[in-house]
Design an enzyme around this catalytic site. Sequence first.
Site, PDB file in Angstrom:
ATOM      1  N   CYS A 259       6.383  25.759-100.806  1.00 50.14           N
ATOM      2  CA  CYS A 259       4.947  26.357-100.944  1.00 50.14           C
ATOM      3  C   CYS A 259       4.166  25.526-101.892  1.00 50.14           C
ATOM      4  O   CYS A 259       2.883  25.245-101.863  1.00 50.14           O
ATOM      5  CB  CYS A 259       5.123  27.795-101.268  1.00 50.14           C
ATOM      6  SG  CYS A 259       5.943  28.039-102.560  1.00 50.14           S
TER       7      CYS A 259
ATOM      8  N   GLU B  22       5.620  35.952-109.851  1.00 47.84           N
ATOM      9  CA  GLU B  22       7.062  36.239-109.872  1.00 47.84           C
ATOM     10  C   GLU B  22       7.672  35.477-111.194  1.00 47.84           C
ATOM     11  O   GLU B  22       6.978  34.537-111.710  1.00 47.84           O
ATOM     12  CB  GLU B  22       7.800  35.755-108.675  1.00 47.84           C
ATOM     13  CG  GLU B  22       7.497  36.257-107.183  1.00 47.84           C
ATOM     14  CD  GLU B  22       8.058  36.100-106.359  1.00 47.84           C
ATOM     15  OE1 GLU B  22       8.822  37.177-105.628  1.00 47.84           O
ATOM     16  OE2 GLU B  22       8.175  34.969-105.684  1.00 47.84           O
TER      17      GLU B  22
ATOM     18  N   ASN C 299      12.273  29.321 -96.358  1.00 50.12           N
ATOM     19  CA  ASN C 299      12.614  28.087 -97.014  1.00 50.12           C
ATOM     20  C   ASN C 299      13.573  28.270 -98.188  1.00 50.12           C
ATOM     21  O   ASN C 299      14.379  27.236 -98.315  1.00 50.12           O
ATOM     22  CB  ASN C 299      11.438  27.152 -97.605  1.00 50.12           C
ATOM     23  CG  ASN C 299      10.682  28.251 -98.369  1.00 50.12           C
ATOM     24  OD1 ASN C 299      10.625  29.501 -98.454  1.00 50.12           O
ATOM     25  ND2 ASN C 299       9.721  27.433 -99.090  1.00 50.12           N
TER      26      ASN C 299
ATOM     27  N   GLU D 254       3.042  35.996-102.362  1.00 43.68           N
ATOM     28  CA  GLU D 254       3.307  34.490-102.670  1.00 43.68           C
ATOM     29  C   GLU D 254       3.048  33.923-101.404  1.00 43.68           C
ATOM     30  O   GLU D 254       3.963  33.860-100.549  1.00 43.68           O
ATOM     31  CB  GLU D 254       4.853  34.357-103.197  1.00 43.68           C
ATOM     32  CG  GLU D 254       5.165  35.274-104.506  1.00 43.68           C
ATOM     33  CD  GLU D 254       4.459  34.525-105.792  1.00 43.68           C
ATOM     34  OE1 GLU D 254       3.887  33.376-105.686  1.00 43.68           O
ATOM     35  OE2 GLU D 254       4.465  34.958-106.888  1.00 43.68           O
TER      36      GLU D 254
HETATM   37  P1  NAD Z   1       5.719  33.486 -92.409  1.00 43.93           P
HETATM   38  O1  NAD Z   1       4.474  34.063 -92.902  1.00 43.93           O
HETATM   39  O2  NAD Z   1       5.416  33.281 -90.878  1.00 43.93           O
HETATM   40  O3  NAD Z   1       6.818  34.627 -92.542  1.00 43.93           O
HETATM   41  C1  NAD Z   1       7.123  35.248 -93.697  1.00 43.93           C
HETATM   42  C2  NAD Z   1       7.814  36.541 -93.521  1.00 43.93           C
HETATM   43  O4  NAD Z   1       6.717  37.456 -93.362  1.00 43.93           O
HETATM   44  C3  NAD Z   1       8.982  36.537 -92.662  1.00 43.93           C
HETATM   45  O5  NAD Z   1      10.202  37.424 -93.024  1.00 43.93           O
HETATM   46  C4  NAD Z   1       8.294  37.315 -91.370  1.00 43.93           C
HETATM   47  O6  NAD Z   1       9.340  38.036 -90.623  1.00 43.93           O
HETATM   48  C5  NAD Z   1       7.242  38.324 -92.144  1.00 43.93           C
HETATM   49  N1  NAD Z   1       6.151  38.907 -91.447  1.00 43.93           N
HETATM   50  C6  NAD Z   1       5.494  38.225 -90.241  1.00 43.93           C
HETATM   51  N2  NAD Z   1       4.447  38.839 -90.089  1.00 43.93           N
HETATM   52  C7  NAD Z   1       4.531  40.185 -90.587  1.00 43.93           C
HETATM   53  C8  NAD Z   1       3.851  41.402 -90.640  1.00 43.93           C
HETATM   54  N3  NAD Z   1       2.889  41.351 -89.676  1.00 43.93           N
HETATM   55  N4  NAD Z   1       4.130  42.340 -91.566  1.00 43.93           N
HETATM   56  C9  NAD Z   1       5.274  42.289 -92.332  1.00 43.93           C
HETATM   57  N5  NAD Z   1       5.966  41.077 -92.429  1.00 43.93           N
HETATM   58  C10 NAD Z   1       5.709  40.073 -91.607  1.00 43.93           C
HETATM   59  O7  NAD Z   1       6.160  32.484 -93.332  1.00 43.93           O
HETATM   60  P2  NAD Z   1       7.459  31.357 -93.158  1.00 43.93           P
HETATM   61  O8  NAD Z   1       6.970  30.473 -92.015  1.00 43.93           O
HETATM   62  O9  NAD Z   1       8.692  32.223 -92.968  1.00 43.93           O
HETATM   63  O10 NAD Z   1       7.304  30.613 -94.523  1.00 43.93           O
HETATM   64  C11 NAD Z   1       6.431  29.570 -94.599  1.00 43.93           C
HETATM   65  C12 NAD Z   1       5.260  30.055 -95.568  1.00 43.93           C
HETATM   66  O11 NAD Z   1       5.769  30.745 -96.638  1.00 43.93           O
HETATM   67  C13 NAD Z   1       4.429  28.796 -95.842  1.00 43.93           C
HETATM   68  O12 NAD Z   1       3.182  28.971 -95.722  1.00 43.93           O
HETATM   69  C14 NAD Z   1       4.842  28.619 -97.333  1.00 43.93           C
HETATM   70  O13 NAD Z   1       3.920  27.962 -98.148  1.00 43.93           O
HETATM   71  C15 NAD Z   1       4.991  30.094 -97.836  1.00 43.93           C
HETATM   72  N6  NAD Z   1       5.943  30.263 -99.036  1.00 43.93           N
HETATM   73  C16 NAD Z   1       5.320  30.722-100.135  1.00 43.93           C
HETATM   74  C17 NAD Z   1       5.738  30.614-101.257  1.00 43.93           C
HETATM   75  C18 NAD Z   1       5.503  31.257-102.648  1.00 43.93           C
HETATM   76  O14 NAD Z   1       6.152  31.442-103.371  1.00 43.93           O
HETATM   77  N7  NAD Z   1       4.251  31.086-102.763  1.00 43.93           N
HETATM   78  C19 NAD Z   1       7.339  30.287-101.265  1.00 43.93           C
HETATM   79  C20 NAD Z   1       7.784  29.904-100.080  1.00 43.93           C
HETATM   80  C21 NAD Z   1       7.259  29.881 -98.886  1.00 43.93           C
END
Ligand code: NAD
Length: 483
Positions: A284, A457, A153, A250
């Site tokens: 998020c 962060e 995002n 996060e």
């Molecule tokens: P996601 O969990 O699908 O992927 C996040 C990242 O993790 C990607 O780069 C992905 O390739 C990687 N990943 C996936 N499986 C992994 C593994 N087993 N080992 C290591 N890396 C792995 O999330 P998304 O769909 O890209 O983003 C949306 C989610 O992120 C939502 O749940 C949102 O709330 C959260 N988010 C949180 C914050 C925060 O600061 N708290 C900010 C933005 C988004």
Amino acid sequence: MTDLQPPASHFIDGAFTEDAAGDPIDSMFPATGETVARLHAATPAIVEAALASATAGQAAWAAMDGAARGRVLCRAAGLMRDRNRALSLLETYDTGKPLQETLVADAASGADTLDYFGGLAADLTGTTLPLGRDWAYTLREPLGVCVGIGAWNYPTQIACWKAAPALAAGNAMVFKPSEITPLGALQVAAILHEAGLPPGVFNVLQGGGDVGAALVDDPRVAKVSLTGSAETGRRVYSLAAQGMKQATMELGGKSPLIVFDDAGLDDAVAGALLGNMYSAGQICSNGTRVFVQRSVLAPFLDRLKARVEAMIVGDPRDEATQLGPLVSETQMHRVLGFVDRGRTAARLVTGGHRLDRPGFYVAPTVFADVTDDMEIAREEIFGPVMSVLSFETEAEVTARANATPYGLSAGIFTADLTRAHRMAQRLQAGTVWINAYNLTPAGMPFGGVKASGFGRENARAAMESYTRTKSVYVGMGPVDAPY
Ligand code: NAD
């Protein structure tokens, strides 16, 4: 390919690097579905090159004076600001977010963070402890090679939010953006090097979860900072634990935004809109459970509906556009699934459908008469979908707001100062906004509690999380032994 095609897929050891043997990753413009760049996932050789380069680069970087490290980060901040428009347009292509947003919220926020930690880099201090004749002091040391893993995002902002504190403290970072938005982080790496960052200190490589897991699992890595879903967080945290590595998580949320009857109603509606529709709801910390005190529910919904229906939905490259598409077709179908199931339980106020145009657009959607047990009140949707619930008393809404596994953020709209601060203490959330929503200045710690993760962060807290404390005991006199 278009002029958005980067010179190569990865940025390693100070240069763009390619290995075309990696699986292709297409970067798609979500407003049209058109492929704007083709990259390749990191092969094991690329992962190895990035980690070897980071290991070598970190030692020299850590040996530099903190002020000198800080100057590099501040120079990079200046370059990002100078190129804000081009970086914002790239971010718009990468994510589909409206240019109106990316011009102020992405490279700009990244630059603020680089400046902030650039300033702090000269101030990594320890403590001294007088012990009579003897004394002790502490040193804050960098951890070494850290891994950053980003969500889709905020690709540019997330890269900066992770790189800036890590680098300020003397670490190197290998950053893996989401495979859905691979472009922004490469520009961050190129700019940091243009600003004078030595090779190896910030490397970017592409790939999916398997590449992320390979990085986290590597014994050279001391810490991982993940931004992603709670489900991925559990996986990455478990893997980090196997190697006894530090972690910042996060993760997602289902945050409450609470509107009392004494609130400025237009401000509360504005807050709810910012907390649900900005970035087409793909944030998020969004306040996706909007609790409105029953006596103001009707006027709140009237004003909300009018403002939602006046939103300008369109091509995100047009600066007038306020709502763009979702990041991918998959995400669009996921959101539409929640909406379809939601309409069988709650009352649809507006929206609730895919837009009849190319790209992955969902109409801004509001549900009323939502109850705590409904799926749309429990699950993170990550789309332009707001659930409005009603409540009677402060005690009731506090209990209901906290009745979620998540705890990223919360918002309170009220004119009652005492109540606002009382609730800020009682809400289970990493951040509470009072009469505001989703503002994240660089000096304010940001992160979650409960299933939304841990670690912070931004702010000093982030830089400290990229260090460990070493205690040094100094004996000043003869050693008194009983033998
Ligand atoms: P996601 O969990 O699908 O992927 C996040 C990242 O993790 C990607 O780069 C992905 O390739 C990687 N990943 C996936 N499986 C992994 C593994 N087993 N080992 C290591 N890396 C792995 O999330 P998304 O769909 O890209 O983003 C949306 C989610 O992120 C939502 O749940 C949102 O709330 C959260 N988010 C949180 C914050 C925060 O600061 N708290 C900010 C933005 C988004």
